[in-house]
Design a protein around this motif. Sequence first.
Motif, PDB file in Angstrom:
ATOM      1  N   LYS A  96      -3.456  11.300   1.132  1.00 33.98           N
ATOM      2  CA  LYS A  96      -4.581  12.223   0.984  1.00 33.98           C
ATOM      3  C   LYS A  96      -5.780  11.541   0.354  1.00 33.98           C
ATOM      4  CE  LYS A  96      -5.375  17.026  -0.396  1.00 33.98           C
ATOM      5  NZ  LYS A  96      -4.765  18.216  -1.044  1.00 33.98           N
ATOM      6  N   LYS A  97      -5.532  10.695  -0.628  1.00 31.28           N
ATOM      7  CA  LYS A  97      -6.591   9.917  -1.262  1.00 31.28           C
ATOM      8  C   LYS A  97      -6.396   8.465  -0.868  1.00 31.28           C
ATOM      9  CE  LYS A  97      -8.710   8.755  -5.716  1.00 31.28           C
ATOM     10  NZ  LYS A  97      -8.642   8.914  -7.188  1.00 31.28           N
ATOM     11  N   ARG A  98      -7.361   7.926  -0.126  1.00 33.09           N
ATOM     12  CA  ARG A  98      -7.230   6.583   0.410  1.00 33.09           C
ATOM     13  C   ARG A  98      -8.182   5.625  -0.291  1.00 33.09           C
ATOM     14  NH1 ARG A  98      -4.555   6.480   5.498  1.00 33.09           N
ATOM     15  NH2 ARG A  98      -5.358   4.369   5.700  1.00 33.09           N
ATOM     16  N   TYR A  99      -7.802   4.342  -0.252  1.00 31.00           N
ATOM     17  CA  TYR A  99      -8.635   3.295  -0.830  1.00 31.00           C
ATOM     18  C   TYR A  99      -9.169   2.362   0.255  1.00 31.00           C
ATOM     19  CZ  TYR A  99      -6.766   4.875  -5.276  1.00 31.00           C
ATOM     20  OH  TYR A  99      -6.428   5.645  -6.373  1.00 31.00           O
ATOM     21  N   LEU A 128       4.724   5.309   5.648  1.00 30.58           N
ATOM     22  CA  LEU A 128       5.796   5.786   4.785  1.00 30.58           C
ATOM     23  C   LEU A 128       6.354   7.099   5.332  1.00 30.58           C
ATOM     24  CD1 LEU A 128       7.382   5.254   2.187  1.00 30.58           C
ATOM     25  CD2 LEU A 128       5.614   6.474   0.918  1.00 30.58           C
ATOM     26  N   LYS A 129       7.542   7.032   5.907  1.00 31.46           N
ATOM     27  CA  LYS A 129       8.188   8.203   6.494  1.00 31.46           C
ATOM     28  C   LYS A 129       9.678   8.163   6.193  1.00 31.46           C
ATOM     29  CE  LYS A 129       5.099   9.062  10.453  1.00 31.46           C
ATOM     30  NZ  LYS A 129       4.039   8.098  10.157  1.00 31.46           N
ATOM     31  N   ALA A 130      10.307   9.332   6.250  1.00 30.06           N
ATOM     32  CA  ALA A 130      11.755   9.436   6.044  1.00 30.06           C
ATOM     33  C   ALA A 130      12.360  10.220   7.199  1.00 30.06           C
ATOM     34  CB  ALA A 130      12.060  10.132   4.719  1.00 30.06           C
ATOM     35  N   TYR A 131      13.534   9.786   7.645  1.00 37.07           N
ATOM     36  CA  TYR A 131      14.186  10.394   8.803  1.00 37.07           C
ATOM     37  C   TYR A 131      15.681  10.585   8.533  1.00 37.07           C
ATOM     38  CZ  TYR A 131      10.276   7.774  10.959  1.00 37.07           C
ATOM     39  OH  TYR A 131       9.066   7.215  11.258  1.00 37.07           O
ATOM     40  N   LYS A 132      16.235  11.605   9.147  1.00 36.09           N
ATOM     41  CA  LYS A 132      17.688  11.649   9.282  1.00 36.09           C
ATOM     42  C   LYS A 132      18.104  10.537  10.237  1.00 36.09           C
ATOM     43  CE  LYS A 132      18.829  16.532   8.519  1.00 36.09           C
ATOM     44  NZ  LYS A 132      19.304  17.778   9.185  1.00 36.09           N
ATOM     45  N   LYS A 133      19.292  10.017  10.026  1.00 27.49           N
ATOM     46  CA  LYS A 133      19.777   8.932  10.883  1.00 27.49           C
ATOM     47  C   LYS A 133      19.804   9.349  12.342  1.00 27.49           C
ATOM     48  CE  LYS A 133      23.692   5.764  11.418  1.00 27.49           C
ATOM     49  NZ  LYS A 133      25.022   5.378  10.883  1.00 27.49           N
ATOM     50  N   ILE A 134      20.210  10.599  12.611  1.00 21.04           N
ATOM     51  CA  ILE A 134      20.335  11.063  13.992  1.00 21.04           C
ATOM     52  C   ILE A 134      19.000  11.063  14.723  1.00 21.04           C
ATOM     53  CG2 ILE A 134      20.042  13.515  13.415  1.00 21.04           C
ATOM     54  CD1 ILE A 134      22.111  14.142  15.559  1.00 21.04           C
ATOM     55  N   LYS A 139       1.174   8.468  -2.664  1.00 18.70           N
ATOM     56  CA  LYS A 139       0.145   7.626  -3.271  1.00 18.70           C
ATOM     57  C   LYS A 139      -0.198   6.479  -2.333  1.00 18.70           C
ATOM     58  CE  LYS A 139       1.718   8.494  -8.011  1.00 18.70           C
ATOM     59  NZ  LYS A 139       2.303   7.878  -9.227  1.00 18.70           N
ATOM     60  N   HIS A 140      -1.479   6.200  -2.252  1.00 19.76           N
ATOM     61  CA  HIS A 140      -1.946   5.077  -1.446  1.00 19.76           C
ATOM     62  C   HIS A 140      -2.442   3.994  -2.391  1.00 19.76           C
ATOM     63  CE1 HIS A 140      -5.085   3.161   1.369  1.00 19.76           C
ATOM     64  NE2 HIS A 140      -3.892   2.709   1.695  1.00 19.76           N
ATOM     65  N   GLN A 141      -1.893   2.806  -2.248  1.00 18.48           N
ATOM     66  CA  GLN A 141      -2.284   1.690  -3.104  1.00 18.48           C
ATOM     67  C   GLN A 141      -3.348   0.848  -2.393  1.00 18.48           C
ATOM     68  OE1 GLN A 141       0.325   3.201  -5.449  1.00 18.48           O
ATOM     69  NE2 GLN A 141      -0.024   1.106  -6.114  1.00 18.48           N
ATOM     70  N   ALA A 142      -4.290   0.330  -3.128  1.00 16.53           N
ATOM     71  CA  ALA A 142      -5.253  -0.603  -2.552  1.00 16.53           C
ATOM     72  C   ALA A 142      -4.536  -1.893  -2.176  1.00 16.53           C
ATOM     73  CB  ALA A 142      -6.366  -0.892  -3.548  1.00 16.53           C
ATOM     74  N   ARG A 143      -4.937  -2.502  -1.070  1.00 14.93           N
ATOM     75  CA  ARG A 143      -4.300  -3.751  -0.639  1.00 14.93           C
ATOM     76  C   ARG A 143      -4.502  -4.828  -1.694  1.00 14.93           C
ATOM     77  NH1 ARG A 143      -2.576  -7.200   3.489  1.00 14.93           N
ATOM     78  NH2 ARG A 143      -2.184  -5.520   4.980  1.00 14.93           N
ATOM     79  N   LYS A 144      -3.393  -5.483  -2.061  1.00 15.85           N
ATOM     80  CA  LYS A 144      -3.416  -6.468  -3.136  1.00 15.85           C
ATOM     81  C   LYS A 144      -3.571  -7.893  -2.615  1.00 15.85           C
ATOM     82  CE  LYS A 144      -0.901  -7.503  -7.421  1.00 15.85           C
ATOM     83  NZ  LYS A 144       0.296  -7.165  -8.231  1.00 15.85           N
ATOM     84  N   TYR A 145      -2.950  -8.171  -1.481  1.00 11.64           N
ATOM     85  CA  TYR A 145      -2.986  -9.526  -0.923  1.00 11.64           C
ATOM     86  C   TYR A 145      -3.432  -9.478   0.544  1.00 11.64           C
ATOM     87  CZ  TYR A 145       0.212 -10.322  -4.862  1.00 11.64           C
ATOM     88  OH  TYR A 145       0.794 -10.365  -6.100  1.00 11.64           O
ATOM     89  N   GLY A 146      -4.105 -10.545   0.959  1.00  9.75           N
ATOM     90  CA  GLY A 146      -4.421 -10.703   2.371  1.00  9.75           C
ATOM     91  C   GLY A 146      -5.375  -9.653   2.909  1.00  9.75           C
ATOM     92  N   GLN A 176       0.818  -1.210   0.000  1.00  7.39           N
ATOM     93  CA  GLN A 176       0.000   0.000   0.000  1.00  7.39           C
ATOM     94  C   GLN A 176       0.853   1.262   0.000  1.00  7.39           C
ATOM     95  OE1 GLN A 176      -2.919  -1.275   3.314  1.00  7.39           O
ATOM     96  NE2 GLN A 176      -4.259  -0.406   1.741  1.00  7.39           N
ATOM     97  N   ASP A 177       2.133   1.130   0.349  1.00 10.96           N
ATOM     98  CA  ASP A 177       3.083   2.236   0.240  1.00 10.96           C
ATOM     99  C   ASP A 177       3.872   2.078  -1.051  1.00 10.96           C
ATOM    100  OD1 ASP A 177       2.320   3.260   2.694  1.00 10.96           O
ATOM    101  OD2 ASP A 177       3.829   2.119   3.796  1.00 10.96           O
TER     102      ASP A 177
END
Length: 316
Positions: A122-125, A157-163, A196-203, A96-97
């Motif tokens: 912002k746009k969810r499935y 889905l997030k991004a961080y500096k290592k510190i 972007k949000h993807q619709a769940r494909k499995y499970g 989904q990410d």
Amino acid sequence: MNLSIIIPLLNEEESLRELHSWILAVMTKNNYSYEVVFIDDGSTDNSWNVIVELSKENPNVRAIRFLKNYGKSQALHAGFEKAEGDVIITMDADLQDNPEEIPELYNLITNSGFDLISGWKKKRYDSVFAKNIPSKLFNWAARRTSGVQLNDFNCGLKAYKKIVVKNIEVSGEMHRYIPVLAKNAGFVKIGEKVVKHQARKYGETKFGMDRFINGFLDLITIWFLSRFGKRPMHLFGALGSIMFIIGFVAAGFIGFMKLYKLYHNLPYDLVTNNPWFYISLTTMMIGTQFFLAGFLGEIILRTKNNDDRYKMSEKI
């Protein structure tokens, strides 16, 4: 190393190969040095065997396997400890990410000076009533309580500096509030990017409606720890003092009124027959307990090993 991509998972064997191929294509296209760290949070399906096969095919794949399901927060914490990249990306394993978001997230951290970038789906499935509306209410409450102005606290889905990831501790169910933990640790350059949000494909999803209840309870916890975790006397001592004073004044007034009636030979009742006497006595007792709770909290904070009293960004 440019990137560490941390992926906590539970029973996602169908999606792992596809996710790995997708990430590999993005890494190759952008010529990143990277590692992919899978955290198997006690899967009972074939997920671990798939990860082992992927690690044999790709030396950049690393993995941790928990003996049982400990939760997403513990999985992320283990991944943060293991991560070696300059920028840390977290994402879910359910497809989904979108890994195509990684280059822009990386650039926002390295070139725009952000400490943390949080994704905003912002746009969810998802189901409107099961997830969307409760999620909006949850995010509104989190913004009001924490002061961190994000639209989607729970986006994986997030991004961080290592510190950043090396100076926060994610425990309990606090993975929803990593931006708040980062802010409390002194990292205030927190941004948001629509993803972007993807619709769940499995499970099926591993989270039910109880996650929102737990989320609100955790929000109260983190609010308290953020404001009074290092100075409990400021809350409990103040509440205790106010309650004790109110009870003491009320009891004093009751006693004064009896003495006044005695002095003027007016009819009076026993103090113990006055219900307000017991209310004032109870208020003083609760106030004393609050004050003692704050006092004991201060003693505990001052006698424990306080290695985490402050964080350093750098030193010479």
